[in-house]
Design a protein around this motif. Structure first.
Motif, PDB file in Angstrom:
ATOM      1  N   SER A  60       0.826  -1.206   0.000  1.00  0.00           N
ATOM      2  CA  SER A  60       0.000   0.000   0.000  1.00  0.00           C
ATOM      3  C   SER A  60       0.860   1.256   0.000  1.00  0.00           C
ATOM      4  N   GLU A  66      -3.432   3.939   7.480  1.00  0.00           N
ATOM      5  CA  GLU A  66      -4.514   2.972   7.390  1.00  0.00           C
ATOM      6  C   GLU A  66      -5.569   3.205   8.471  1.00  0.00           C
ATOM      7  N   GLU A  68      -7.623   1.568  10.959  1.00  0.00           N
ATOM      8  CA  GLU A  68      -7.560   0.236  11.536  1.00  0.00           C
ATOM      9  C   GLU A  68      -8.797  -0.167  12.342  1.00  0.00           C
TER      10      GLU A  68
ATOM     11  N   ALA B 247     -10.453   3.249   3.889  1.00  0.00           N
ATOM     12  CA  ALA B 247      -9.080   2.757   3.988  1.00  0.00           C
ATOM     13  C   ALA B 247      -8.196   3.657   4.845  1.00  0.00           C
ATOM     14  N   ARG B 351     -14.656  -1.385   2.674  1.00  0.00           N
ATOM     15  CA  ARG B 351     -13.208  -1.598   2.804  1.00  0.00           C
ATOM     16  C   ARG B 351     -12.637  -2.256   1.538  1.00  0.00           C
ATOM     17  N   THR B 355      -9.947  -0.659  -0.982  1.00  0.00           N
ATOM     18  CA  THR B 355      -8.730  -1.383  -1.368  1.00  0.00           C
ATOM     19  C   THR B 355      -8.588  -1.440  -2.888  1.00  0.00           C
TER      20      THR B 355
END
Ligand code: PLP
Ligand code: PLP
Lengths: 528, 450, 528, 450
Positions: A60, A66, A68, B247, B351, B355
């Motif tokens: 990424s 990110e 989480e 994300a 999500r 991605t």
């Protein structure tokens, strides 16, 4: 949280049950179903969208940012989502179900051809920042709608980008402000009649002006004397709705326009009620300097649940140069967008700024043009006339039983007050809620503020005589019932809708504005 | 005319009931000089067949997103919207209902608005959200105005990497009020974090940043939030690509006080710029300063739960000149589309979608990096990044468009004065961007740049 | 004619009105609106379609056959039509509103992607007799669907044109007939189990055969002994539904197939219940010679209000040559339609004839392929398994209170009989109607005929556990109420639907099948 | 998979409630040899995006009606259907409801079926109509079977100018029963009236004719009706273009005993041949012989009017092997589309539509008459007529198609054995046919024929 709504019973009910008093085990009642929140039926793991599979082990480039922790968003499978929203929809009233006589709202039929056209890939799948050469049809369409609007209103220019009527008002006042600033004239006040829609004073303040409220006369018009008294060199503009919110045409409109012009100010016209005169009267001929047009009213674009709208503002010669960015210009056969101050200045414009990203409500423009072409330059006048005829017919058929606030013909809406309910103990809202039980949406209530317990009925031109007659029958029946003291019918109303009256005070006292997971304790309380 | 149910017989009977001879008798208040038939050069009415043909002609003059390879973002994103969404928003009871002022027969709308508000709050990582504003840019301006009201200060700090249209809209709003504005410059290579921190003073009402920013860059704004809060200023975070929130760390987690987003990416098409969907979320302590409508839970006369519009004392229709905003009509149907699409996606779907977007962008950047004359400027990004060409970008983009490749936004279009950025292009890729599209872009770019 | 439905009251009602007992003046009840017939609201002069104007004074070539007398068709403006049909729609139950557990009907979710795809101009605006070169995509699509069906069923061929399951049956039996005739074997009988759907015996007779009914065993399967007894050289075919209409898999299916083959007959399988085994079991492996597949069941094509359907028939090697016209063949890269006997013979086929104009239900094929691609070759098995799991779960959760007709696992539907209602005075239909009040559509009733007061529940795989649990709760609650003697709840049901029980006997006794203008006297009475 | 709501947790819990270890435990009755995963070479599941792409690819391989000039009819007609129609039939409550067997919660469907039956009866000029059959061709076959039942005779007279597919379907139906068939030959220049009359005998159950016939020709069948009735035979009239009934004398007025129509023209698209809509109307005295469903008016337990399916003792689900037809699923949604479109049109709209169609055809015929090598054969017609070329038609039509002109049906495609008609083309024009289309046809034809 029990969201089942109607009381449900345990399995072993044994009492005798009569027809409509029947309590069901499920809480549903035939086709009238209770429904829970997606947060109560969904699942964090479930999804109703089948996407391609992302690649595994893909590095990424999110820079370590990110997300989480779980977001908490429930997913529904497609069948579950379909049911959820279809069930919800059935708890709504809608134009497609019946008369929606909300005064000031022009709830007319929304043609499905417009929907189909707006979904053509050439419009719906078009990016606002594509190279102009790849969007000539879109620019031509905007230019064409603009041409219709300026022709119909008799005004030289139009700013197309405002996102709704209220933003149109802002656009108009900012244009006026810019024109005044340009001549070094920093005025401070805007005159607004008491009968004005709430957006008028709110906009004037948002635009940095003080609001000076003007009263109404006995016959529901702007009080010309009061107006003249307040008018001075400090008045930037007068904001007048015409036809006004009492459903009346402002007889003195030209006098007002002349006076404000004489005093060096501008005449902003609230065009929310343009439906009464479209195709028949040109606001430009009345001395208007700026007027927004709610495309979602007069030009029938759907705005289910409260939006979206579109509020282009037609402008007089004096104001046109100050119109905001962007705008479309035609150069030879090609259409071009003027998007920045430099480009605008290059063609002599002095835009006051930009009201919104991109170029306005294109989706609404497509629907509007579809509607315009369907009625035609020859046909729009009939829209206005039928709207006015329908309102007057309702007025004529009800005025013996209800209290019509002002004598004489009205425009596209007819105003009653609660005089006829005197001594009945029944209020305007009670009356309105009883209409719900009868299968009708109520009229606009308690607006405008210039009469007591206002009931403002706007049928629009897309109602048939049959539908009007039925509404008239219902309202007359209710009025008689009210006068005969059947107050229980009104106080208890509505009793046949998906919900009875809701406690708005409690809602505002401790606001619960979102669902919270049970474990995080009681629902969100406003902290103040 | 098919939209007009009255027959001539009806009209006659109704005029008689009213007691006027003709409809002119109802227009007597209109000055005669202004009362005439307005036709100008407007065309006469057309049949449904002919109207459809005319609109098809206009639509045909546009190159729609699906016609070629497509890499444009910059505040509006081309995503896939499931067929279910558009079907549902066209339900008569959703499409043709009004603002839910009569809650007893508007529970459908109110129920989804409550869901919408919750979804927006979750997505942004904030406590409360409203029932929508016009779009992201006007929401940003409303946020700044709200910050001015809350802090009673007049300093505004704007990030240079804010979408130029958003900056312009905010400034238009500010042009009316006393304020002092400080700005950093636009720079695809720099977040501006330090410069922004330095601009915050005790007079600062708010600092406005974007994530991912206009150039696609991701920045951790937590330290900026701390600085702002330490100085009593609010942090306003703008998101133009809400799919990123599936994300990327939420603005709430970064310490934002107000978050505004353009919600178009979820549920709504490109539509050449509108109608779009303004999301507005904040802390619950600012509840009574929120612009626009709010939906709240309550009970009915039988004790059954239900929803109503609430706290309307903030709004123009009740508060008039004291309202927090003049907004009335908002983006109801777009909010519905958003709610449905997001309810379908759910956490798992969002999500995954995020991605896919990120991977698509990384693949695109990788493919472009390999080209001579192309430099990728953005170090960390979601689904959008900026490249620098070896020559002015606008003619290149035009040349690519002629090859049916909509290649991205030449920065110069929105920032014509930033001559140092005239070679830059903001490029977006989404789940709809295929390898074929990437090949088309690379191939066409090679041709044009050679 | 009073079509207002619910009793309406005159204007001056004064009695006290309690909540739900409220009688309204309009006859409407909140969002639940009464609606009249278009013949009562429309107008011969009105139209809701704006067409171009015909030319004046145009000479006609109608050969003097002008239709002169009025037809009598009412027209509605567009807003009136919209309301009329939206209001009507709200009186219907639908999959999108809730569980539709009609056994044998496979009422599963109808994806909207399928609708969108079927409306692509390349499919929807395509004429069946266009030159083949301009319809290669359509022919490829038909060929692709055919390939899926033959692969999934393990059968070598498929006839795509049948318009629904019943026509598929006809297609199958005619193919069998043709095969028998071809070998000079004019058989007369078809064996059909008593549990069969009505279309089976009806089709057999329509195909010129005598029906020989075979009883069921204690455990709900075809009585193998009875079957063997009746099987002889005069039996053209056996028609067996598998899984059968009791929701059970026919354990002896291979024995039956072998026996009928041995006797020189064919095995027609009614594939209406294919949803239970799709992707998991190949009918070809069970010895089937012909089987129709109701695409509107297993492959989710919508058939609102009763149709349209589509019933392709997969065929064994022995039957394939006799498949009806037309069919698609692939030649190199091109697809071609074989439309006439000569063309068919040229490639060795011996079609028994043609079942319908054109080439079958293309609109359904598009939806079917969309659905197939979405589930994928890897995913359809889960459809079957979830359908079977859902039915068994319902069975397991209800069998203590209701009478499950047969022990052991069921397939995609579970059968109960009215044993549990013994001595309650409540019948299957009463029970079903009480479900309507609870917001549920009833299950299939009184079918199959092999158990008393059958209740056949087919939830399908597109139901969530939550929806199942709610249905289970409702049925359990009702079963308990029934056992506890709350018979009023059932006898009076439904009381919360748009209508209470309708008098079907009166409807059939003197049928009124159309509206008649009032002046033409009383409505049409059947003359017999 | 988005259509499957069960989660793995759900599945586990449910299996446990059932008391089996896994789903295989529910398939124990299936012979092991037949119980396996069927995948063959079928592709794996695809995302919604990919499925859409694949279907777009297939659709793109077809030349849709709107892509060029279009003159094809021959039993399926390209008309304009108002946007309202398609919107309404997609209402969940219409689209996803079943056959209205539970009338209390199916009044929506039953109400429109009652309207449909009335409209069909009015349009055909008959007393009663059913609630639809599959399509015109199967309706024609059902009509013949009904005539056999009613008359208890076995002679069938078929007009040679009946649509060849209809004739084929009728014959397929007849192949099962004892019958004697007499037919006239196809002839675009002749109605066949006299020949048909001559074929009627005392053994004739019915004579089947079409109006306008396959070649577009209009014939006054009144004298044929008289002849048939005099001999105790029934007259079955087939109409493949129902729009003609807005201009042309109704079959009922011509003396028809049974009228069957393809109803596609009203409310329904071309759809490459299906789903279509069979209309079936007859005299009330034959009511109990009608195939398919019937909707009737009645009252409910409170005395309120309502509708039910009725006379079901004719149908397979009640009468099984004694039923009048095996039909079960019919064309419900197509009937709804028909009802809505016709309710919108009304008498005035239908008549105007019919006039437009007729004028369009006359203009087309006039334009073609002027061409060398083209002869118009049909003397009286509605919106379709037959021309004869100076050479075999099929290659000409193919050459025109390559020029984006779908020029009509070469008769040889459906009547390959009628070699005398191999130069003939059946040409249709509707309200959608523009002057531009006509010019394109004439221009292309000139080119091809020169
Ligand atoms: C008189 C009047 N003015 C202004 C407005 C505001 O327009 P919008 O809701 O489009 O912002 C309205 C709308 O309700 C109105 O009725
Ligand atoms: C077991 C069974 N066989 C056959 C049929 C007939 O199929 P269709 O209605 O498609 O003609 C049905 C449909 O209801 C059925 O359930």
């Amino acid at each position: 949280m029990n969201r089942q709504g109607r009381q449900s019973r345990q399995e072993a009910g044994t009492e005798h049950v009569g027809a409509e008093a029947l309590e069901t085990f499920s809480g549903h009642r035939g086709l009238d179903r209770e429904e829970r929140l997606i947060f109560e039926i969904g699942d964090l793991e479930k999804t109703g969208v089948d996407l391609p599979e992302p690649e595994e082990g893909f590095g990424s480039c999110l820079g370590g940012l990110e997300r989480e922790e779980p977001i908490g968003l429930p997913g529904l499978s497609e069948p579950e989502a379909m049911r959820h929203f279809v069930r919800l929809s059935r708890k709504n009233y809608a134009i497609d179900l019946g008369l929606y006589p909300l005064g000031s709202c022009t709830m007319k039929h929304n043609p499905r051809l417009n929907e189909r056209m707006a979904r053509l890939a050439g419009f719906a799948d078009l990016h606002p920042l594509q190279p102009e050469a790849t969007a000539q049809g879109a620019l031509e369409l905007i230019d064409t709608v603009a041409h219709w609007l300026t022709t119909l209103t008799g005004m030289p220019a139009v700013a197309m980008s405002p996102k709704a009527g209220a933003q149109g008002e802002l656009c108009g006042l900012m244009t006026i402000r810019a024109a005044l600033v340009a001549r070094g004239d920093a005025r401070k006040r805007v005159l607004v009649p008491e009968s004005a829609h709430g957006t008028n004073p709110a906009t004037a303040v948002a635009c940095g002006y003080e609001v000076d409220a003007i009263g109404a006369t006995e016959d529901g018009r702007v009080d010309l004397d009061a107006f003249m008294e307040r008018l001075d060199e400090d008045v930037a503009a007068v904001m007048i709705t015409n036809p006004n919110t009492c459903g009346l045409f402002e007889r003195d409109i030209k006098k007002i326009a002349d006076a404000v012009h004489e005093a060096g100010g501008f005449f902003y016209c609230d065009g929310a009620n343009y439906n009464a005169i479209v195709g028949r009267v040109r606001p430009g001929d009345l001395g208007v300097d700026a007027m927004h047009i709610n495309l979602h009213k007069t030009f029938s674009t759907p705005h289910g649940g409260g939006g979206p709208g579109s509020g282009p503002v037609v402008l007089s010669e004096a104001l046109a140069p100050y119109a905001p960015l962007p705008f479309v210009v035609k150069e030879g056969d090609a259409f071009r967008l003027v998007e920045d101050p430099a480009a605008a200045e290059a063609i002599g414009a002095k835009p006051f700024g930009r009201l919104t990203a991109f170029h306005g409500q294109m989706g609404m423009f497509v629907r509007t043009l579809t509607y315009m072409l369907s009625h035609g330059g020859d046909g729009l006048r009939q829209v206005a006339e039928d709207a006015v005829l329908n309102a007057n017919y309702v007025g004529a058929r009800l005025e013996d039983l209800l209290t019509k606030s002002f004598p004489g013909p009205c425009m596209h809406e007819v105003l009653f007050d609660d005089g006829f309910l005197k001594d009945t103990g029944i209020t305007t809202i009670d009356f309105a809620k009883a209409m719900i039980d009868e299968g009708l949406h109520p009229m606009t209530m308690y607006f405008p503020l210039v009469v007591h317990g206002a009931m403002l009925i706007e049928p629009t031109e897309t109602e048939s005589k049959h539908e009007l007659d039925e509404m008239i029958h219902i309202i007359r029946s209710l009025a008689l019932a009210a006068k005969e003291g059947d107050s229980e019918r009104f106080k208890a109303a509505p009793s046949l809708a998906p919900r009875r009256r809701l406690d708005e005070t409690a809602a505002a006292r401790s606001p619960v504005l979102r669902w919270e997971p049970a474990h995080s304790g009681e629902a969100l309380q406003a902290a103040e | 005319m098919r939209y007009l149910p009255l027959t001539d017989d009806d009209r006659r009977a109704m005029l008689q009931a009213i007691g006027v001879a003709d409809v002119d008798g109802l227009y007597t208040d209109v000055p005669a000089s202004a009362d005439w038939d307005v036709r100008g050069d407007l065309p006469d009415h057309k049949s449904e067949i002919e109207v459809e043909r005319e609109l098809l002609r206009l639509a045909g003059r546009n190159q729609s997103g699906g016609e070629g390879a497509f890499f444009l973002g910059a505040g509006a994103y081309r995503h896939h919207v499931p067929a279910t969404v558009d079907h549902l928003i066209q339900r008569s009871e959703f499409l043709t209902s009004y603002t839910p002022y009569q809650p007893e027969i508007s529970q459908g709308t109110l129920h989804y608005l409550f869901e919408f508000q919750t979804q927006v709050a979750m997505l942004t990582g904030m406590e409360v959200a409203n029932a929508s504003l016009y779009d992201g840019s006007t929401a940003a301006s409303e946020a700044v105005q709200m910050a001015l009201r809350i802090t009673k200060r007049s300093g505004i700090v704007l990030a240079g990497n804010l979408h130029p249209h958003y900056a312009a809209v905010i400034k238009t709003g500010l042009s009316i009020v006393d304020h002092s504005l400080s700005e950093t410059g636009p720079d695809p290579r720099e977040s501006g974090l330090q410069d922004l921190s330095d601009l915050i003073t005790d007079e600062t009402a708010c600092v406005v940043v974007q994530t991912p920013d206009f150039f696609g860059r991701l920045t951790d704004w937590r330290s900026l939030a701390e600085t702002a809060h330490a100085k009593g200023a609010l942090l306003i975070v703008v998101v133009t690509e809400v799919v990123s929130l599936g994300a990327v760390m939420s603005p709430g987690a970064m310490g934002a006080d107000i978050v505004v987003c353009e919600g178009q990416s979820i549920g709504n098409g490109l539509n050449f710029g509108g109608p779009y969907l303004g999301l507005f979320a904040t802390r619950k302590k600012f509840l009574r300063q929120i612009p626009g409508r709010l939906c709240g839970r309550t009970v009915d006369a039988d004790g059954r739960e239900g929803f109503v519009l609430t706290l309307s004392t903030r709004e123009q229709h009740i508060r008039r000149d004291k309202a927090t905003s003049n907004i009335c009509t908002n983006s109801g149907l777009c909010a519905l589309a958003f709610t449905i699409h997001l309810a379908l996606l759910g956490e798992a779907g969002l999500r995954k979608l995020a991605t896919l977007n990120h991977q698509s962008a990384v693949k695109t950047a990788t493919a472009l990096t390999a080209l001579d004359g192309v430099e990728v400027l953005t170090p960390a990004y979601f689904n959008e990044f900026t490249i620098r060409l070896d020559r002015p970008a606008e003619p290149v983009i035009a040349a690519l468009a002629a090859r049916k490749v909509i290649a991205g936004l030449p920065v110069a279009r929105l920032l014509p004065d930033a001559t140092e950025l005239s070679r830059d292009v903001v490029i977006a890729a989404t789940e709809l961007t295929s390898d074929t599209d990437r090949d088309a872009l690379v191939g066409a770019l090679k041709e044009v740049l050679k």
